[in-house]
Scaffold this motif. Structure first.
Motif, mmCIF file in Angstrom:
data_model
loop_
_atom_site.group_PDB
_atom_site.id
_atom_site.type_symbol
_atom_site.label_atom_id
_atom_site.label_comp_id
_atom_site.label_asym_id
_atom_site.label_seq_id
_atom_site.Cartn_x
_atom_site.Cartn_y
_atom_site.Cartn_z
ATOM 1 N N PHE A 89 0.830 -1.204 0.000
ATOM 2 C CA PHE A 89 0.000 0.000 0.000
ATOM 3 C C PHE A 89 0.865 1.255 0.000
ATOM 4 O O PHE A 89 0.517 2.255 -0.630
ATOM 5 C CB PHE A 89 -0.928 -0.007 1.216
ATOM 6 N N GLU A 90 1.985 1.191 0.673
ATOM 7 C CA GLU A 90 2.881 2.341 0.673
ATOM 8 C C GLU A 90 3.461 2.559 -0.720
ATOM 9 O O GLU A 90 3.606 3.693 -1.185
ATOM 10 C CB GLU A 90 3.997 2.142 1.693
ATOM 11 N N GLN A 91 3.786 1.467 -1.411
ATOM 12 C CA GLN A 91 4.293 1.576 -2.777
ATOM 13 C C GLN A 91 3.230 2.115 -3.722
ATOM 14 O O GLN A 91 3.542 2.764 -4.721
ATOM 15 C CB GLN A 91 4.772 0.207 -3.270
ATOM 16 N N ALA A 92 1.949 1.828 -3.407
ATOM 17 C CA ALA A 92 0.853 2.244 -4.287
ATOM 18 C C ALA A 92 0.400 3.679 -4.028
ATOM 19 O O ALA A 92 -0.539 4.149 -4.666
ATOM 20 C CB ALA A 92 -0.337 1.306 -4.116
ATOM 21 N N ALA A 93 1.046 4.375 -3.092
ATOM 22 C CA ALA A 93 0.654 5.747 -2.778
ATOM 23 C C ALA A 93 0.659 6.602 -4.039
ATOM 24 O O ALA A 93 1.585 6.525 -4.860
ATOM 25 C CB ALA A 93 1.604 6.332 -1.737
ATOM 26 N N GLU A 94 -0.412 7.389 -4.217
ATOM 27 C CA GLU A 94 -0.614 8.230 -5.395
ATOM 28 C C GLU A 94 -0.778 7.401 -6.680
ATOM 29 O O GLU A 94 -0.625 7.913 -7.780
ATOM 30 C CB GLU A 94 0.548 9.219 -5.577
ATOM 31 N N GLY A 95 -1.073 6.116 -6.511
ATOM 32 C CA GLY A 95 -1.246 5.249 -7.678
ATOM 33 C C GLY A 95 -2.366 4.248 -7.463
ATOM 34 O O GLY A 95 -3.351 4.546 -6.775
ATOM 35 N N THR A 96 -2.210 3.064 -8.021
ATOM 36 C CA THR A 96 -3.251 2.032 -7.987
ATOM 37 C C THR A 96 -2.690 0.729 -7.444
ATOM 38 O O THR A 96 -1.564 0.331 -7.786
ATOM 39 C CB THR A 96 -3.820 1.779 -9.397
ATOM 40 N N ILE A 97 -3.458 0.042 -6.605
ATOM 41 C CA ILE A 97 -3.091 -1.284 -6.136
ATOM 42 C C ILE A 97 -4.185 -2.259 -6.552
ATOM 43 O O ILE A 97 -5.379 -1.952 -6.464
ATOM 44 C CB ILE A 97 -2.885 -1.314 -4.602
ATOM 45 N N PHE A 98 -3.764 -3.417 -7.063
ATOM 46 C CA PHE A 98 -4.701 -4.433 -7.544
ATOM 47 C C PHE A 98 -4.639 -5.647 -6.631
ATOM 48 O O PHE A 98 -3.567 -6.227 -6.432
ATOM 49 C CB PHE A 98 -4.357 -4.836 -8.974
ATOM 50 N N LEU A 99 -5.768 -6.036 -6.070
ATOM 51 C CA LEU A 99 -5.870 -7.216 -5.216
ATOM 52 C C LEU A 99 -6.679 -8.277 -5.938
ATOM 53 O O LEU A 99 -7.885 -8.118 -6.148
ATOM 54 C CB LEU A 99 -6.528 -6.863 -3.876
ATOM 55 N N ASP A 100 -6.033 -9.368 -6.328
ATOM 56 C CA ASP A 100 -6.702 -10.441 -7.054
ATOM 57 C C ASP A 100 -7.290 -11.451 -6.080
ATOM 58 O O ASP A 100 -6.780 -11.637 -4.966
ATOM 59 C CB ASP A 100 -5.700 -11.125 -7.986
ATOM 60 N N GLU A 101 -8.350 -12.122 -6.500
ATOM 61 C CA GLU A 101 -9.013 -13.169 -5.711
ATOM 62 C C GLU A 101 -9.342 -12.678 -4.306
ATOM 63 O O GLU A 101 -9.074 -13.355 -3.308
ATOM 64 C CB GLU A 101 -8.122 -14.425 -5.644
ATOM 65 N N ILE A 102 -9.951 -11.519 -4.213
ATOM 66 C CA ILE A 102 -10.290 -10.966 -2.899
ATOM 67 C C ILE A 102 -11.324 -11.824 -2.182
ATOM 68 O O ILE A 102 -11.431 -11.811 -0.954
ATOM 69 C CB ILE A 102 -10.784 -9.510 -3.035
ATOM 70 N N GLY A 103 -12.086 -12.610 -2.930
ATOM 71 C CA GLY A 103 -13.075 -13.485 -2.315
ATOM 72 C C GLY A 103 -12.461 -14.585 -1.482
ATOM 73 O O GLY A 103 -13.150 -15.210 -0.666
ATOM 74 N N ASP A 104 -11.166 -14.856 -1.672
ATOM 75 C CA ASP A 104 -10.474 -15.894 -0.901
ATOM 76 C C ASP A 104 -9.715 -15.317 0.290
ATOM 77 O O ASP A 104 -8.987 -16.040 0.970
ATOM 78 C CB ASP A 104 -9.482 -16.645 -1.802
ATOM 79 N N MET A 105 -9.876 -14.041 0.539
ATOM 80 C CA MET A 105 -9.134 -13.384 1.617
ATOM 81 C C MET A 105 -9.666 -13.833 2.986
ATOM 82 O O MET A 105 -10.865 -13.797 3.240
ATOM 83 C CB MET A 105 -9.265 -11.866 1.482
ATOM 84 N N PRO A 106 -8.776 -14.276 3.881
ATOM 85 C CA PRO A 106 -9.205 -14.693 5.229
ATOM 86 C C PRO A 106 -9.865 -13.540 5.981
ATOM 87 O O PRO A 106 -9.584 -12.367 5.729
ATOM 88 C CB PRO A 106 -7.894 -15.117 5.898
ATOM 89 N N LEU A 153 -19.530 -12.511 -4.219
ATOM 90 C CA LEU A 153 -19.285 -11.885 -2.925
ATOM 91 C C LEU A 153 -20.566 -11.753 -2.099
ATOM 92 O O LEU A 153 -20.535 -11.879 -0.867
ATOM 93 C CB LEU A 153 -18.643 -10.510 -3.118
ATOM 94 N N GLN A 154 -21.691 -11.507 -2.764
ATOM 95 C CA GLN A 154 -22.947 -11.397 -2.020
ATOM 96 C C GLN A 154 -23.294 -12.716 -1.337
ATOM 97 O O GLN A 154 -23.781 -12.728 -0.202
ATOM 98 C CB GLN A 154 -24.075 -10.964 -2.956
ATOM 99 N N GLN A 155 -23.017 -13.820 -2.022
ATOM 100 C CA GLN A 155 -23.275 -15.128 -1.416
ATOM 101 C C GLN A 155 -22.303 -15.383 -0.274
ATOM 102 O O GLN A 155 -22.676 -15.950 0.762
ATOM 103 C CB GLN A 155 -23.140 -16.233 -2.474
#
Length: 229
Positions: free
Chosen positions: A3-20, A59-61
């Motif tokens: 997140f610090e590297q993404a400051a003033e930019g964009t961060i992409f999180l893939d497969e967020i549905g599998d996040m604990p 995600l709704q499910q």
């Protein structure tokens, strides 16, 4: 750190549905407060970033099953874009194959092979349960086994894991016409030809055809230009 590297930019999180769940709590805090703390650090660092997430889960499910936080769902779903499965956008396959071959050829330092129209028709006759990732895998393997700078139906059928090329030749006219008509027209033509072939195979049983092609009966009737009874 990401997140610090993404400051003033964009961060992409893939497969967020599998996040604990415990990680979901931490992500929610970052999104709400727009601050992070380095590991071992004692000071909060403000970060300004754009977040893009992706998932193949409903995600709704997951929220209903208490496997995804409702407050986090609202945070990440402000703008949602649904990408249809590959089987519902077969007209994209020639473009995707060309892109993957160009990418792989550069990576392996080899010439880009040609692809027979029959081979593209063969790919467009598959169900693609693994979607674009499966197509990418099959194309890379075909590049390795291509002979004389050419990829044929046999290249995919012999060295890949796809269904036998039983009806690929039926789709050949649609692939050949793809250069002369719009993507939407190509997709509609391919869908109609696949439906007609399946109708012949199942003797007009539209329920079986819909199940075979992985589409709803209402969408099947739409392809045929009919009104569902």
């Amino acid at each position: 750190g990401k997140f610090e590297q993404a400051a003033e930019g964009t961060i992409f999180l893939d497969e967020i549905g599998d996040m604990p769940m415990d990680v979901q709590v931490k992500l929610l805090r970052v999104l709400q407060e727009r601050t992070i703390e380095r590991i071992g650090g004692e000071q909060s660092i403000e970060v300004d970033f754009r977040l893009i997430t992706a998932t193949n889960k409903d995600l709704q499910q997951l929220v209903a099953d208490e496997k995804f936080r409702l407050d986090l769902y609202y945070r990440v779903s402000a703008i949602s874009i649904e990408v249809p499965p590959l089987r519902k956008r077969l007209g994209d396959i020639p473009l995707l194959v060309a892109h993957f071959l160009d990418d792989f050829a550069k990576r392996h330092h080899v010439p880009v092979p040609s692809v027979d129209e029959d081979a593209l028709a063969y790919l467009m006759d598959q169900s693609w349960p693994g979607n674009v990732r499966q197509l990418r895998h099959e194309v890379e393997r075909a590049l390795v086994f291509a002979e004389n700078g050419r990829i044929t139906v046999e290249t995919f059928a012999t060295h890949g894991e796809l269904r036998a090329p039983e009806a690929a030749s039926i789709l050949r006219p649609a692939v050949a016409a793809a250069k002369a008509q719009s993507l939407k027209e190509t997709v509609e033509q391919v869908e109609l030809e696949m439906v007609r072939t399946a109708l012949d195979r199942y003797r007009g049983n539209k329920k079986r055809v819909a199940q075979e092609l992985g589409i709803s009966r209402s969408y099947l009737y739409k392809i045929l230009g009919e009104t569902e009874a």
